[in-house]
Scaffold this motif. Structure first.
Motif, PDB file in Angstrom:
ATOM      1  N   GLN A 136       0.802  -1.224   0.000  1.00  0.00           N
ATOM      2  CA  GLN A 136       0.000   0.000   0.000  1.00  0.00           C
ATOM      3  C   GLN A 136       0.836   1.276   0.000  1.00  0.00           C
ATOM      4  O   GLN A 136       0.326   2.352  -0.305  1.00  0.00           O
ATOM      5  N   CYS A 162     -10.682  -0.563   3.974  1.00  0.00           N
ATOM      6  CA  CYS A 162      -9.285  -0.594   3.551  1.00  0.00           C
ATOM      7  C   CYS A 162      -8.785   0.837   3.391  1.00  0.00           C
ATOM      8  O   CYS A 162      -9.492   1.670   2.833  1.00  0.00           O
ATOM      9  N   LEU A 163      -7.574   1.098   3.877  1.00  0.00           N
ATOM     10  CA  LEU A 163      -7.013   2.453   3.756  1.00  0.00           C
ATOM     11  C   LEU A 163      -6.785   2.845   2.294  1.00  0.00           C
ATOM     12  O   LEU A 163      -6.696   4.029   1.986  1.00  0.00           O
ATOM     13  N   HIS A 165      -6.682 -10.073   5.090  1.00  0.00           N
ATOM     14  CA  HIS A 165      -6.764  -8.825   4.324  1.00  0.00           C
ATOM     15  C   HIS A 165      -5.364  -8.372   3.885  1.00  0.00           C
ATOM     16  O   HIS A 165      -5.135  -8.015   2.730  1.00  0.00           O
ATOM     17  N   HIS A 177      -3.281  -8.188   0.184  1.00  0.00           N
ATOM     18  CA  HIS A 177      -2.549  -7.035  -0.370  1.00  0.00           C
ATOM     19  C   HIS A 177      -1.199  -7.482  -0.932  1.00  0.00           C
ATOM     20  O   HIS A 177      -0.819  -7.087  -2.033  1.00  0.00           O
TER      21      HIS A 177
HETATM   22 ZN    ZN Z   1      -6.355  -2.836   2.858  1.00  0.00          ZN
END
Ligand code: ZN
Length: 150
Positions: free
Chosen positions: A48, A89-90, A131, A135
């Motif tokens: 991310q 989710c960010l 989660h 990613h």
């Molecule tokens: Zn996420």
């Protein structure tokens, strides 16, 4: 650190395992922890922040001051029993979706000092781990939805 946002294609890159936890990696991990806290997230993967290596951090403690650092996670068990959970989710701000997650998973990983450890996770921890590993595998929670739903 800047968090990549959906539909940025870099979120679909598959992260590579880490061979050597050097000072550069350690500095990166501390930045990840700060980034997670500054966005009030409970987990953040290296993917991310556009670093395609297999690391994620999470904090699901009630006091929100016990970060967990997970390096090179690998499933040794994933339950085939699923639970419908609400997830955000960010990388997809202000979006929440109901999806299915395994109720239990076991992972092997290494810590900041290169020591092996195992987490036998249930509930929110299991959900968070799944989660974040998604990613690292270039998957977002929207990938668990049907085309129509997307
Ligand atoms: Zn996420």
């Amino acid at each position: 650190m800047k968090i990549l946002k959906y539909p940025d294609k870099r979120l679909n890159i598959i992260a590579k395992p880490i061979k050597n936890i050097n000072n550069k990696i350690k500095a990166l991990i501390f930045k990840m922890i700060n980034t997670m806290y500054s966005h009030q997230g409970i987990g953040l993967s290296a993917t991310q922040i556009n670093k395609h290596i297999r690391i994620f951090v999470m904090d699901i403690s009630k006091t929100y001051n016990q970060p967990l650092i997970i390096i090179n996670p690998k499933y040794s068990y994933v339950s085939t029993k699923y639970k419908k959970v609400k997830e955000g989710c960010l990388s997809i701000p202000n979006y929440f979706e109901f999806i299915y997650r395994s109720i239990n998973c076991i992972i092997n990983a290494i810590d900041l000092n290169g020591n092996k450890f195992i987490i036998n996770a249930y509930g929110l921890i299991a959900q968070c781990i799944q989660h974040e590993i998604d990613h690292l595998n270039g998957k977002l929670l929207t990938d668990n939805l049907t085309k129509k739903h997307k």
